[in-house]
Design a protein around this motif. Structure first.
Motif, PDB file in Angstrom:
ATOM      1  N   ALA A  72      58.831  80.804 -18.565  1.00 38.16           N
ATOM      2  CA  ALA A  72      58.612  79.389 -18.865  1.00 38.16           C
ATOM      3  C   ALA A  72      57.785  79.239 -20.135  1.00 38.16           C
ATOM      4  N   PHE A  73      58.247  78.372 -21.012  1.00 35.92           N
ATOM      5  CA  PHE A  73      57.533  78.082 -22.249  1.00 35.92           C
ATOM      6  C   PHE A  73      57.015  76.653 -22.222  1.00 35.92           C
ATOM      7  N   GLU A  74      55.762  76.529 -22.618  1.00 38.90           N
ATOM      8  CA  GLU A  74      55.177  75.201 -22.727  1.00 38.90           C
ATOM      9  C   GLU A  74      55.668  74.565 -24.014  1.00 38.90           C
ATOM     10  N   VAL A  75      56.105  73.330 -23.917  1.00 39.06           N
ATOM     11  CA  VAL A  75      56.580  72.627 -25.102  1.00 39.06           C
ATOM     12  C   VAL A  75      55.771  71.353 -25.316  1.00 39.06           C
ATOM     13  N   GLU A  76      55.775  70.932 -26.556  1.00 33.46           N
ATOM     14  CA  GLU A  76      55.028  69.745 -26.967  1.00 33.46           C
ATOM     15  C   GLU A  76      55.695  68.482 -26.407  1.00 33.46           C
ATOM     16  N   ASP A  77      57.004  68.402 -26.604  1.00 33.90           N
ATOM     17  CA  ASP A  77      57.765  67.223 -26.190  1.00 33.90           C
ATOM     18  C   ASP A  77      59.102  67.701 -25.623  1.00 33.90           C
ATOM     19  N   ILE A  78      59.216  67.696 -24.314  1.00 35.74           N
ATOM     20  CA  ILE A  78      60.364  68.334 -23.666  1.00 35.74           C
ATOM     21  C   ILE A  78      61.688  67.635 -24.003  1.00 35.74           C
ATOM     22  N   VAL A  79      61.659  66.322 -24.176  1.00 35.56           N
ATOM     23  CA  VAL A  79      62.896  65.593 -24.493  1.00 35.56           C
ATOM     24  C   VAL A  79      63.408  66.002 -25.876  1.00 35.56           C
ATOM     25  N   LEU A  80      62.483  66.071 -26.830  1.00 36.24           N
ATOM     26  CA  LEU A  80      62.856  66.507 -28.185  1.00 36.24           C
ATOM     27  C   LEU A  80      63.334  67.950 -28.192  1.00 36.24           C
ATOM     28  N   GLU A  81      62.672  68.777 -27.393  1.00 39.15           N
ATOM     29  CA  GLU A  81      63.001  70.203 -27.368  1.00 39.15           C
ATOM     30  C   GLU A  81      64.388  70.426 -26.743  1.00 39.15           C
ATOM     31  N   ILE A  82      64.707  69.665 -25.696  1.00 42.41           N
ATOM     32  CA  ILE A  82      66.046  69.753 -25.094  1.00 42.41           C
ATOM     33  C   ILE A  82      67.094  69.394 -26.160  1.00 42.41           C
ATOM     34  N   ALA A  83      66.847  68.326 -26.879  1.00 40.94           N
ATOM     35  CA  ALA A  83      67.794  67.885 -27.913  1.00 40.94           C
ATOM     36  C   ALA A  83      67.924  68.937 -29.012  1.00 40.94           C
ATOM     37  N   ARG A  84      66.775  69.502 -29.444  1.00 42.56           N
ATOM     38  CA  ARG A  84      66.801  70.509 -30.500  1.00 42.56           C
ATOM     39  C   ARG A  84      67.602  71.730 -30.055  1.00 42.56           C
ATOM     40  N   LEU A  85      67.345  72.211 -28.838  1.00 50.36           N
ATOM     41  CA  LEU A  85      68.003  73.438 -28.374  1.00 50.36           C
ATOM     42  C   LEU A  85      69.496  73.207 -28.144  1.00 50.36           C
ATOM     43  N   LYS A  86      69.840  71.999 -27.666  1.00 54.24           N
ATOM     44  CA  LYS A  86      71.266  71.676 -27.511  1.00 54.24           C
ATOM     45  C   LYS A  86      71.965  71.708 -28.861  1.00 54.24           C
ATOM     46  N   SER A  87      71.311  71.136 -29.860  1.00 54.16           N
ATOM     47  CA  SER A  87      71.933  71.104 -31.192  1.00 54.16           C
ATOM     48  C   SER A  87      72.025  72.501 -31.793  1.00 54.16           C
ATOM     49  N   GLU A  88      71.192  73.415 -31.294  1.00 53.30           N
ATOM     50  CA  GLU A  88      71.253  74.824 -31.744  1.00 53.30           C
ATOM     51  C   GLU A  88      72.299  75.618 -30.964  1.00 53.30           C
ATOM     52  N   GLY A  89      72.940  74.959 -29.987  1.00 58.95           N
ATOM     53  CA  GLY A  89      74.026  75.613 -29.266  1.00 58.95           C
ATOM     54  C   GLY A  89      73.641  76.230 -27.926  1.00 58.95           C
ATOM     55  N   PHE A  90      72.415  76.013 -27.489  1.00 59.03           N
ATOM     56  CA  PHE A  90      72.023  76.541 -26.178  1.00 59.03           C
ATOM     57  C   PHE A  90      72.610  75.670 -25.066  1.00 59.03           C
ATOM     58  N   VAL A  91      72.900  76.318 -23.934  1.00 59.63           N
ATOM     59  CA  VAL A  91      73.421  75.575 -22.784  1.00 59.63           C
ATOM     60  C   VAL A  91      72.235  75.106 -21.944  1.00 59.63           C
ATOM     61  N   VAL A  92      72.020  73.800 -21.962  1.00 58.86           N
ATOM     62  CA  VAL A  92      70.897  73.212 -21.238  1.00 58.86           C
ATOM     63  C   VAL A  92      71.368  72.796 -19.852  1.00 58.86           C
ATOM     64  N   LEU A  93      70.662  73.259 -18.828  1.00 57.30           N
ATOM     65  CA  LEU A  93      71.074  72.959 -17.452  1.00 57.30           C
ATOM     66  C   LEU A  93      70.625  71.571 -17.003  1.00 57.30           C
ATOM     67  N   ASN A  94      69.627  71.024 -17.687  1.00 62.59           N
ATOM     68  CA  ASN A  94      69.132  69.705 -17.318  1.00 62.59           C
ATOM     69  C   ASN A  94      69.113  68.830 -18.558  1.00 62.59           C
ATOM     70  N   GLU A  95      70.010  67.875 -18.588  1.00 60.71           N
ATOM     71  CA  GLU A  95      70.103  66.956 -19.736  1.00 60.71           C
ATOM     72  C   GLU A  95      68.818  66.154 -19.873  1.00 60.71           C
ATOM     73  N   ALA A  96      68.242  65.827 -18.703  1.00 56.45           N
ATOM     74  CA  ALA A  96      66.967  65.107 -18.697  1.00 56.45           C
ATOM     75  C   ALA A  96      65.971  65.957 -17.925  1.00 56.45           C
ATOM     76  N   PRO A  97      64.705  65.957 -18.345  1.00 60.74           N
ATOM     77  CA  PRO A  97      63.716  66.757 -17.627  1.00 60.74           C
ATOM     78  C   PRO A  97      63.584  66.295 -16.175  1.00 60.74           C
ATOM     79  N   LYS A  98      63.281  67.232 -15.292  1.00 58.09           N
ATOM     80  CA  LYS A  98      63.053  66.865 -13.901  1.00 58.09           C
ATOM     81  C   LYS A  98      61.671  67.313 -13.482  1.00 58.09           C
ATOM     82  N   MET A  99      61.225  66.797 -12.355  1.00 56.14           N
ATOM     83  CA  MET A  99      59.891  67.121 -11.886  1.00 56.14           C
ATOM     84  C   MET A  99      59.892  68.517 -11.264  1.00 56.14           C
TER      85      MET A  99
END
Ligand code: ZN
Length: 134
Positions: free
Chosen positions: A80-107
């Motif tokens: 697990a990596f701590e991120v500054e802004d999880i919503v931005l990071e999900i978007a960044r990683l998706k645009s880099e081609g990573f397969v994100v399992l959660n489109e929106a962060p969950k608790m």
């Protein structure tokens, strides 16, 4: 951006048994126990210096942890990596081609927003992004 490794998650068959193992290893008991019902997991957290270890056991046979244990057995489950802004990071990683399992962060456990990257896009390592809920 990613800041640091927040914790390493280890899948275990029996949380009680493994709590004793890690208590002996670190010379200190778990500081937190938490069940995440939506994920079908029960967890315990250990601290060792600045580092954290999360033990995860399944609470039902449909839990992702139960499936992991059946396939791979006990061992490192995710980093697990701590991120500054999880919503931005999900978007960044998706645009880099990573397969994100959660489109929106969950608790997740330990008062965190979490999202996972599929191991098929990260050389076989399940990556968790987490951000403290404030
Ligand atoms: Zn975790």
């Amino acid at each position: 951006m990613m800041k640091k490794i927040e914790h390493i998650g280890i899948a275990v068959n029996d949380l009680e048994v493994s709590n004793l193992v890690f208590e002996k290893l670190f010379g200190a008991p778990a500081y937190k126990f938490e069940e995440v019902e939506s994920e079908g997991v029960t967890t315990s957290f250990f601290k060792n210096g600045p580092n954290k270890i999360e033990l995860l056991a399944a609470t039902n046979p449909d839990s992702p942890i139960a499936k992991f244990l059946a396939k791979k057995g006990e061992g490192i489950h995710h980093i697990a990596f701590e991120v500054e802004d999880i919503v931005l990071e999900i978007a960044r990683l998706k645009s880099e081609g990573f397969v994100v399992l959660n489109e929106a962060p969950k608790m997740g456990a330990d008062n965190k927003w979490v999202a996972f990257l599929h191991p098929k896009s990260t050389n076989g390592v399940l990556i968790e992004l987490c951000q403290e809920i404030k």
